[in-house]
Design an enzyme around this catalytic site. Structure first.
Site, PDB file in Angstrom:
ATOM      1  N   SER A  52       0.840  -1.190   0.000  1.00  0.00           N
ATOM      2  CA  SER A  52       0.000   0.000   0.000  1.00  0.00           C
ATOM      3  C   SER A  52       0.883   1.251   0.000  1.00  0.00           C
ATOM      4  O   SER A  52       1.653   1.449  -0.924  1.00  0.00           O
ATOM      5  CB  SER A  52      -0.968  -0.038   1.183  1.00  0.00           C
ATOM      6  OG  SER A  52      -1.978   0.930   1.035  1.00  0.00           O
ATOM      7  N   GLU A  80      -9.347  -5.469  -3.175  1.00  0.00           N
ATOM      8  CA  GLU A  80      -8.707  -4.304  -2.568  1.00  0.00           C
ATOM      9  C   GLU A  80      -9.712  -3.339  -1.931  1.00  0.00           C
ATOM     10  O   GLU A  80      -9.525  -2.875  -0.798  1.00  0.00           O
ATOM     11  CB  GLU A  80      -7.911  -3.530  -3.629  1.00  0.00           C
ATOM     12  CG  GLU A  80      -6.736  -4.270  -4.246  1.00  0.00           C
ATOM     13  CD  GLU A  80      -5.487  -4.255  -3.393  1.00  0.00           C
ATOM     14  OE1 GLU A  80      -5.555  -3.775  -2.236  1.00  0.00           O
ATOM     15  OE2 GLU A  80      -4.454  -4.736  -3.872  1.00  0.00           O
ATOM     16  N   HIS A  94      -7.845  -5.619   0.920  1.00  0.00           N
ATOM     17  CA  HIS A  94      -6.584  -4.876   0.919  1.00  0.00           C
ATOM     18  C   HIS A  94      -5.722  -5.306   2.106  1.00  0.00           C
ATOM     19  O   HIS A  94      -6.162  -5.273   3.253  1.00  0.00           O
ATOM     20  CB  HIS A  94      -6.900  -3.382   1.016  1.00  0.00           C
ATOM     21  CG  HIS A  94      -5.719  -2.479   0.944  1.00  0.00           C
ATOM     22  ND1 HIS A  94      -4.978  -2.297  -0.198  1.00  0.00           N
ATOM     23  CD2 HIS A  94      -5.145  -1.667   1.879  1.00  0.00           C
ATOM     24  CE1 HIS A  94      -4.023  -1.417   0.026  1.00  0.00           C
ATOM     25  NE2 HIS A  94      -4.097  -1.026   1.290  1.00  0.00           N
TER      26      HIS A  94
END
Length: 559
Positions: A228, A346, A440
């Site tokens: 990320s 995600e 995610h």
């Protein structure tokens, strides 16, 4: 502030040096288990033995960025005398507290402006290999605003047991790590400001280069890895001339190659970073830089987001020479092998990033045709109106993470570097029951072998044999890539490079090699970004689908 650990002198220093020498000469197991000591150029540290692994936590890699050092590049730390205790993590960098129950919220017992520390997990026999063990440096995510290297899910022991040295780092977050301001630029010898968190990461990599051999690591075989915002950080590092030569491979999990503010001018729909900083100071009631530095750090970190500050790197011509997409288009990024990918779900845990769901299929199609023009048919083929819920979250997933991962694979392949692409598409009952299939960051506990140490609000992965096999496969692929630049795992299928066949690895209930990831996805979003770049006044990040500005006509020119 974190209390300074006192140093040992006299008898304590002699004992520490004796322990370090005994370990180097292969001391008995009882002595080695009780007090692993390493003599590094930065100073001696005493860690903790974890069976076949030694862990060293909370090691400072730069001087504390407090007082007049706030918003300055990280300064070198003088070597300390005696043996420093390194059994406990250092404080997390100051950050807003996340609400209880939030899926990514972790307990952070200590927060401090004095937070530039790192942690090392090393195989106990690493120093006996001729050149040392390969090294992986992990950069945590958290939108450049939250997170810490002390997160239990990032424990490096399992990967270290596979023969690599694992390092995790803290770096300045939020307004303390990413503020640009005209006065900061004026006082800088290089006439730049912002990017302090990125400079921290570069300082940590420099520390690794100078010190990791003492822990048994090979400074000539370093992989930088992140997820990320950590993946965004790896993109920044690949683009920054200041990081060149500090790492030799890169792993990017759910990275996003978004448009980035430029230091002194408005471009691509972003306000200049200096102007944004000056506006923030005004909103905070600060008359100048002295007032900002005098503000209580915790209050500043709390107030800045409420005043509209969002941390990003700044394109300043030195630390970040140009927009990341342009760096990669020009072939100026670090010429290193990459392993890059994203997760099928995600946006399931990040729904605030998704456009609102339209009232009807007809409204959705009308909005897409209005905004995407000649690309609307391609868009609706990928994201049909027949399943609005899935299409809405898939648009943001692909525009941010899917396009970035495949772009990385393509651009490194063009440089002649091996590139390995993946899609994490694995679900398990606790996640799927919450509509969080492959959400995610859900791959992280499989990478680190820490499925039993996820945050409190995280859907708990089962500790079944199937999950264990998948985790062992992923750890094997990642560790092999760190070692050789090519992912491989025992008793698992070969992972071919992206190459001309557009190969990728799908991590489902087991690893499955495939080709042609989401046909048309990359081409659509590359076209969209190209048009926005050509127009020059529109960002390419979260403004997709029904919230996209009207796309300009196709053009071959870019500004």
């Amino acid at each position: 502030m974190r209390a300074r650990v006192g140093t040992l002198r006299g008898l304590g220093l002699a004992l520490g040096l004796a322990l370090g020498l005994a370990l180097a000469l292969g001391a008995g197991p009882a002595l080695a288990r009780s007090a692993p000591v390493v003599e590094a150029p930065a100073g001696a540290v005493r860690g903790e033995a974890l069976g076949e692994v030694a862990a060293f936590r909370g090691i400072p890699y730069a001087a504390p960025p407090v007082g007049q050092r706030r918003w300055r590049p990280p300064a070198p730390l003088a070597p300390w005398a005696g043996v420093r205790e390194a059994k406990d993590f250092g404080p997390a960098c100051l950050q807003p507290r996340m609400p209880p129950g939030f899926i990514y919220a972790s307990e952070l017992p200590q927060l401090s402006e004095d937070c530039l520390t790192l942690n090392v997990w090393a195989p106990k026999d690493a120093a006996r290999t001729p050149s040392g063990a390969p090294v992986m440096v992990w950069i945590h995510g958290g939108s450049l605003t939250t997170g810490s290297s002390r997160e239990a899910m990032y424990d490096g022991a399992a990967l270290a047991r596979r023969g690599i040295v694992v390092v995790s780092i803290n770096y300045r977050l939020g307004v303390l790590g990413w503020l640009a301001h005209p006065a900061l630029t004026a006082e800088s010898p290089d006439k730049v400001s912002g990017n302090y968190g990125l400079l921290d990461q570069i300082a940590a990599l420099t520390w690794v280069k100078r010190n990791i051999a003492a822990f048994g690591g090979d400074p000539a075989n370093v992989t930088v890895a992140g997820e990320s915002a950590g993946g965004l950080s790896v993109l920044y590092l690949m683009a920054s001339p200041l990081a060149r030569g500090l790492f030799h491979k890169a792993i990017l999990q759910s990275a996003y190659m978004v448009s980035t503010p430029e230091l002194g001018e408005n471009r691509f729909g972003h306000e200049g970073a200096e102007a944004a900083g000056a506006r923030l100071a005004e909103r905070l009631g600060a008359g100048g830089l002295a007032d900002l530095r005098a503000m209580d750090a915790a209050a500043l970190v709390d107030k800045a987001p409420k005043a509209g500050f969002a941390p990003f790197g700044a394109i300043d011509g030195k630390v970040l020479p140009r927009q990341i997409v342009e760096v990669f288009d020009r072939g100026e990024q670090a010429p290193v092998p990459v392993l890059a990918g994203f997760n099928e779900g995600e946006i399931r845990s990040l729904r605030r990033l998704a456009p609102p769901k339209p009232a009807s299929a007809a409204a959705y199609e009308a909005a897409i045709r209005e905004r995407y023009g000649d690309l609307a048919d391609d868009f609706l083929r990928l994201y049909p109106s027949s399943d609005l819920g899935e299409s809405v979250i898939a648009t943001t997933r692909d525009a941010l993470y899917g396009w970035t991962a495949e772009r990385l694979a393509r651009k490194q392949t063009e440089l002649g570097q091996p590139a390995f692409l993946y899609l994490f598409d694995h679900g398990y009952p606790a996640a799927d029951a919450l509509d969080l299939h492959a959400f995610h960051a859900s791959e992280i506990p499989y990478v680190f072998g820490t499925r039993d140490r996820t945050p409190a609000g995280w859907p708990k992965p089962p500790l079944s044999s199937l999950e264990t096999r998948l985790g062992q496969a992923i750890q094997g692929y990642w560790a092999a890539f760190v070692k050789t630049g090519r992912p491989a795992a025992a008793d698992q299928p070969a992972w071919p490079p992206y190459g001309e066949s557009r190969a990728y690895m799908a991590f489902e209930d087991a690893p499955r090699p495939k080709t042609g990831l989401m046909p048309g996805m990359y081409e659509l979003h590359e076209d969209v970004v190209g048009r926005r770049r050509a127009q020059g006044d529109t960002p390419w990040n979260w403004n997709v689908g029904v919230v996209s500005p009207v796309l300009p006509p196709k053009s071959t020119e870019r500004r």
